[in-house]
Design a protein around this motif. Structure first.
Motif: not given
Length: 871
Positions: A467-473, A516-517, A524-525
C-alpha cells in the motif's frame, strides 16, 4: 635470524574414551621448549627473559596476526570459523596476506608449515589405526591490563594460529594448550561453520541475470563483469526450523578434565541431570525455574563454542555442548529435530549479538565490510526461517547505512555496503527506513549506485501487495531507482530491460500486483512534475528525468496481460493539463492509446470510451484527443488518425449501439473533421446517425450529408446508406405477421430473408433451436413492428440482447431460455418498458441482477427463472 628446533614425540595408544595423548619428552611440566641457536635482541627492551625475547623476535619477524580484534573481543567470523581437520585441504585464499601486512620471513613460515605437516601425518596415522583423532581449535588467553581475551577457533590453519600466538607474546604455551583434545565432531544434521561458507556476492550474479549485457549495470564494484551464476549462499540441505524461544531440556554441567582423577569424577555415572524450561532471550539464556545448575542466566558472550555431540552413549544422545570458560554445559533434547532447532537458535542469537557489537563499534571500514560479508553469508546459510531471523540482519544493515549520513563520503560508503549486502537484499523484504536510505543513495549518485544489488528489493516492492499510501518510502525507492537507471548512457535500454525483467519471460506475469504498482509509480512521478505547472508549457532539460516514466507506460503496453491493466489505470485520464501539453509526454501517451485502440479485447479498447452513464463522467480519451479542441499536444493529422482508430475499434466490437452514438452526439464536429480525412470509422458513424435517427433536426442531418458527400469515399458510404433506406421502405410495405425459421437457419439466412421481401408487418418471429448468434441482431432491429421474439436454445449473447433492447422498445414477449446471456445483457432489458413476459430459464442470471430487473420493469407479469442463481 634466530632459528628454533623442537622435539615432540606423540604416542598414539588406545584407551576407553578414545582420547588422544601427546607426550613431550624431558619436560615434566608438559610444555614445549623452543631452543634458539641464534637469538638477537632485535630492539627488544632490556630486562626480558629468554622466552620473552624469543616471543619479541618472533613478533617482529612474523608481523601482526591475521585475527583482527576489537576493543571488546575478537571478530565474530574468527570465533565461529573452526579449524578444519588436519588432513583436509585448506583454501589458499584464507592464507593470503592482506595488503597492510608486511612480507613475513620465509624461514619462519617454513618452520610453522613443517609443524602443520607433522600434525597432518599424525592425523593420517591415527586414521589407519581406526582411532580417529581431531585436533581441537587452538586456544590461548592474553592478559593485558587485567582484560582477558580468549582466542578460540580463530584460524583455519595451524601456521596462522602459531603466528597469532607469537604476536600475542605467548609462545611459552603448554603442549596441552597447543594440542588439546577436541570435542566430538558435529552431528550429521549440523551444517558446516557459517564462516567457511564464503561465496561470491549475489550482486555479481544478479547484474548479468537482471540487466542482460548492459555495460553500465553489469559491472560490479571491482570493475569487471560477472559470469558467476552459482555463487549464491544457500542453507544446508535438510529440514527448516523456527527460532526456538522456550522449551524443556535436560541439563548437565561438568568441568574440563585435566587429570585422570578429574576424568573419572566427570564420568557419566557421576553426572547429575536436571530438567529445566529454558528461554532464549535477546542477550542470555535463562531458566523458568532458576535453581541448581542454571541458577544464574548464561550470557551468549561467555559461550566459547556450541556444537552437537554425535559420539555419545545410546542412553544420552541428542545432546548439545556449550563450552564455557570454566566448564561445559550439556543440553539434552527428546529428538534430533529439537536438538538441531536449539543448536541453530543458540548459534543464531550468539552470532547476531557479536556481529551487531562488532559492526557498530569497529572503525576500519575494510574490516566492517569483511565482517558484513560474513554476516550476510551466515544469515543466508542458516536453516532458520523466522521473522526475527529476517529482521535482525536488515536492522544491522540499516544501522550501518544510517551512521554519518551527513558525511562527505557517505555515498561511497553506502555503495560498498549495499554491494556487499546484495544477497541479503535479494532474499529479504526491506523495511521503510532501509527503503529511504537506498532511495537517498539513488538520488545522490544515480550513475554510480550499485543498481544490480538494488534490483531485487525493487522487484520485491513491485511484486508484493504494498500500500503506497501507507508506505510512501517504498514508492520513492522504486521511483529513484528508475531515475538512476535512466541517468546512464544507455538509460532507455535499461528502462526497457527493467520492465521486461519485472514482467518475466512468460506470456503472463506471475505477479498480479506488479503492473498496478509499476503504473502507479509512473503516474505519481509524472503528476508530481506537472501538477502545479499552470503556465504555458516550454520544453526544457528538467523534463528528461520524467520521460522515463512515460516510457515505462509505453513499454508496459508491449505485453498483452499488462495492456488491460494499463488501460484500466488510464481510463479516468489521470494526467494534469501540463503533462498533456508537453509534446514529448504526449507522443508517448499517443503510442499507448494506439496500442489500446488496436487491441480487439473489450477490456482494453473500452478504456478509451466515456465512462458508464451510471457513474460520474470523467473526461475520456475520446474527448481528450478530439480534433476540434484537443487537450493532448499532438499534430492535427496524428490526432485525426488516432481518434478515428479508437472509434473504429469501438464500432467494430461492443459500441456499435444507438446509446453510444447518442452519448457522442456532442462530438459531431469531430466526426465531421475526421470524416473529411476519409477515415472509414467516422464515415460509418455518420451513416449510422442518419440510419438510427440519432441526429435530430433537419439542419444537423444536412451537415452530416454534406460531410459525407465531401469526399469520394464518403459518397460511396452515403450511396450504400440510401440503398439500405430503400430496403427499409420495402420492408415497411407489408408482409406476414408470424414467421418461424427452420432449425438449420443461420445468420446469413436471416439477412437474406430480410433483404428478400416486405416484412414490415412481422410481429412474431421464432428462431428457436437455430444456429443464429448475436450477429443477426443488426438485422432484427430493422423490424419496427416486432412484439414477440423466441430465441430458445440459440447462441444469442449479451451484445445482441443489448442491441435489441435499444432498437425494439415495443417488444412485449422475449424468450431467452438456454442462451449464454449473463447479467451484463440482462441489465440492458430494463429499458424495455413494454415487456410483459420474460423467460430466463437456464441462463447465467444472478439474484442481484434479477432484483434490479424487477424494480425497473414493474409491468412484468410472467417470468421464468428456473435453474438460475435467482431461483
Amino acid at each position: 635470524m634466530p632459528s628454533y628446533s623442537q622435539e615432540i614425540n606423540v604416542d598414539v595408544n588406545s584407551n576407553d574414551d578414545n582420547a588422544f595423548k601427546a607426550k613431550i619428552n624431558e619436560n615434566k611440566n608438559d610444555q614445549v621448549k623452543y631452543m634458539a641457536t641464534d637469538v638477537a635482541n632485535n630492539g627488544a627492551p632490556e630486562g626480558l627473559n629468554a622466552d620473552q625475547r624469543l616471543a619479541f623476535a618472533l613478533r617482529d619477524f612474523l608481523g601482526p596476526a591475521n585475527m583482527v580484534l576489537a576493543d571488546d573481543g575478537p571478530s565474530p567470523s574468527s570465533i565461529e570459523q573452526p579449524m578444519p581437520f588436519i588432513d583436509e585441504t585448506v583454501d589458499t585464499e584464507d592464507l593470503m596476506q592482506s595488503e597492510e601486512e608486511p612480507t613475513q620471513n620465509h624461514e619462519t613460515d617454513e618452520v610453522l608449515n613443517n609443524a602443520a605437516c607433522r600434525l597432518r601425518r599424525w592425523r593420517a596415522a591415527s586414521r589407519k589405526l581406526r582411532r580417529p583423532r581431531i585436533i581441537n581449535n587452538l586456544s590461548a588467553e592474553d592478559e593485558c591490563n587485567g582484560v582477558v581475551k580468549t582466542f578460540n577457533g580463530g584460524h583455519t590453519d595451524l601456521a596462522d594460529r602459531l603466528r597469532s600466538l607469537a604476536a600475542a607474546s605467548n609462545m611459552s604455551a603448554s603442549a596441552g594448550e597447543l594440542l588439546s583434545l577436541a570435542p566430538p565432531p558435529p552431528a550429521a544434521t549440523a551444517p558446516p561453520s557459517p564462516g567457511c561458507l564464503l561465496t561470491p556476492s549475489l550482486a555479481d550474479q544478479s547484474c548479468a541475470e537482471y540487466f542482460g549485457s548492459s555495460p553500465e549495470c553489469c559491472a560490479d564494484s571491482s570493475g569487471f563483469k560477472s559470469n558467476n551464476t552459482a555463487g549464491v549462499p544457500l542453507p544446508p540441505p535438510g529440514p527448516r526450523y523456527k527460532l526456538a524461544t522456550e522449551g524443556a531440556l535436560r541439563v548437565c554441567c561438568f568441568q574440563h578434565t585435566r587429570t585422570v582423577v578429574d576424568k573419572i569424577l566427570g564420568a557419566k555415572f557421576f553426572r547429575r541431570w536436571e530438567t529445566h524450561i529454558l528461554s532464549l532471550l535477546e542477550d542470555h539464556v535463562v531458566s523458568k525455574t532458576p535453581s541448581g545448575l542454571l541458577e544464574r542466566p548464561i550470557s551468549y558472550s561467555c559461550m566459547q563454542e556450541v556444537y552437537c555431540i554425535s559420539r555419545w552413549d545410546p542412553a544420552r544422545k541428542y545432546c548439545l555442548r556449550i563450552v564455557m570458560p570454566h566448564g561445559s554445559l550439556l543440553l539434552q533434547a527428546n529428538d534430533a529435530y529439537t536438538r538441531d532447532q536449539w543448536y541453530y537458535s543458540i548459534v543464531w542469537r550468539r552470532n547476531i549479538i557479536r556481529y551487531r557489537n562488532f559492526l557498530t563499534k569497529s572503525v576500519r571500514k575494510e574490516v566492517v565490510l569483511k565482517e558484513l560479508k560474513n554476516m550476510v553469508d551466515f544469515a543466508m546459510t542458516t536453516p532458520l526461517q523466522d521473522e526475527s531471523v529476517t529482521r535482525a540482519p536488515l536492522q544491522i544493515l540499516t544501522d550501518l547505512l544510517s551512521e554519518n549520513k551527513d558525511g562527505q563520503d557517505w555515498e561511497e560508503w553506502a555503495e560498498n555496503v549495499t554491494s556487499v549486502a546484495a544477497p541479503l537484499l535479494a532474499e529479504r523484504c526491506v523495511n521503510g527506513e532501509l527503503c529511504a536510505l537506498l532511495a537517498r543513495l539513488c538520488q545522490r549518485r544515480p550513475r554510480s549506485a550499485p543498481l544490480p544489488a538494488l534490483a531485487p528489493p525493487v522487484r520485491r516492492v513491485l511484486t508484493r501487495n504494498v500500500d503506497f499510501g501507507k508506505a510512501p518510502t517504498a514508492r520513492q525507492f522504486v521511483r529513484d531507482y528508475i531515475s538512476a537507471l535512466s541517468a546512464h548512457n544507455s538509460g532507455k535500454n535499461l528502462v526497457r530491460r527493467f520492465v521486461q525483467v519485472t514482467h518475466g519471460s512468460g506470456a503472463a506475469c506471475p505477479h498480479p500486483r506488479a503492473a498496478p504498482n509499476l503504473a502507479s509509480v509512473a503516474l505519481a512521478a509524472i503528476d508530481d512534475r506537472y501538477r502545479e505547472d499552470c503556465s504555458p508549457h516550454r520544453c526544457d532539460d528538467s523534463e528528461l528525468e520524467v520521460l522515463c516514466f512515460a516510457d515505462i507506460l509505453e513499454h508496459m503496453c508491449e505485453y498483452d496481460d499488462w495492456l488491460v491493466v494499463v488501460g484500466g489505470v488510464l481510463q479516468p485520464v489521470p494526467f494534469s493539463a501540463g503533462a498533456m501539453k508537453c509534446p514529448r509526454v504526449a507522443a508517448r501517451l499517443g503510442a499507448v492509446l494506439e496500442r489500446l485502440a488496436s487491441d480487439p479485447r473489450c477490456a482494453a479498447h473500452t478504456c478509451v470510451a466515456p465512462a458508464r452513464a451510471a457513474r460520474p463522467s470523467p473526461p475520456s480519451w475520446l474527448r481528450v484527443t478530439a480534433p476540434s479542441d484537443p487537450a493532448l499536444s499532438l499534430p492535427h493529422k496524428q490526432l485525426c488518425q488516432l481518434w478515428g482508430d479508437m472509434l473504429k475499434t469501438l464500432l467494430a466490437c461492443c459500441c456499435k449501439r444507438k446509446s453510444f452514438l447518442q452519448s457522442m452526439s456532442k462530438h459531431l464536429p469531430d466526426f465531421v473533421i475526421v470524416a473529411l480525412t476519409e477515415h472509414p470509422a467516422a464515415l460509418e458513424a455518420l451513416c449510422l446517425m442518419l440510419e438510427w435517427e440519432v441526429a435530430s433536426g433537419e439542419q444537423t442531418q444536412l451537415e452530416i450529408i454534406a460531410a459525407l458527400q465531401g469526399t469520394e469515399l464518403g459518397q460511396r458510404y452515403y450511396k450504400d446508406l440510401c440503398e439500405r433506406q430503400q430496403t427499409l421502405q420495402r420492408l415497411a410495405q407489408g408482409g406476414p405477421r408470424r414467421l418461424a425459421l427452420p432449425v438449420r437457419a443461420t445468420d446469413a439466412d436471416v439477412a437474406a430473408l430480410l433483404d428478400a421481401g416486405a416484412l414490415g408487418n412481422l410481429e412474431c418471429l421464432s428462431l428457436a433451436f437455430t444456429s443464429v448468434t448475436s450477429a443477426c441482431a443488426h438485422h432484427l432491429i430493422k423490424l419496427p413492428s416486432l412484439r414477440y421474439l423466441n430465441l430458445w436454445a440459440t447462441k444469442f449473447g449479451d451484445s445482441g440482447v443489448q442491441l435489441i433492447a435499444e432498437h425494439l422498445p415495443r417488444l412485449q414477449v422475449l424468450n431467452l431460455c438456454e442462451t449464454p446471456v449473463s447479467d451484463k445483457g440482462i441489465e440492458a432489458l430494463s429499458g424495455l418498458s413494454s415487456l410483459r413476459r420474460l423467460n430466463l430459464n437456464s441462463t447465467k442470471l444472478s439474484a442481484e441482477a434479477f432484483e434490479i430487473l424487477r424494480q425497473r420493469l414493474p409491468q412484468l407479469q410472467e417470468y421464468d427463472i428456473r435453474y438460475t442463481e435467482a431461483w
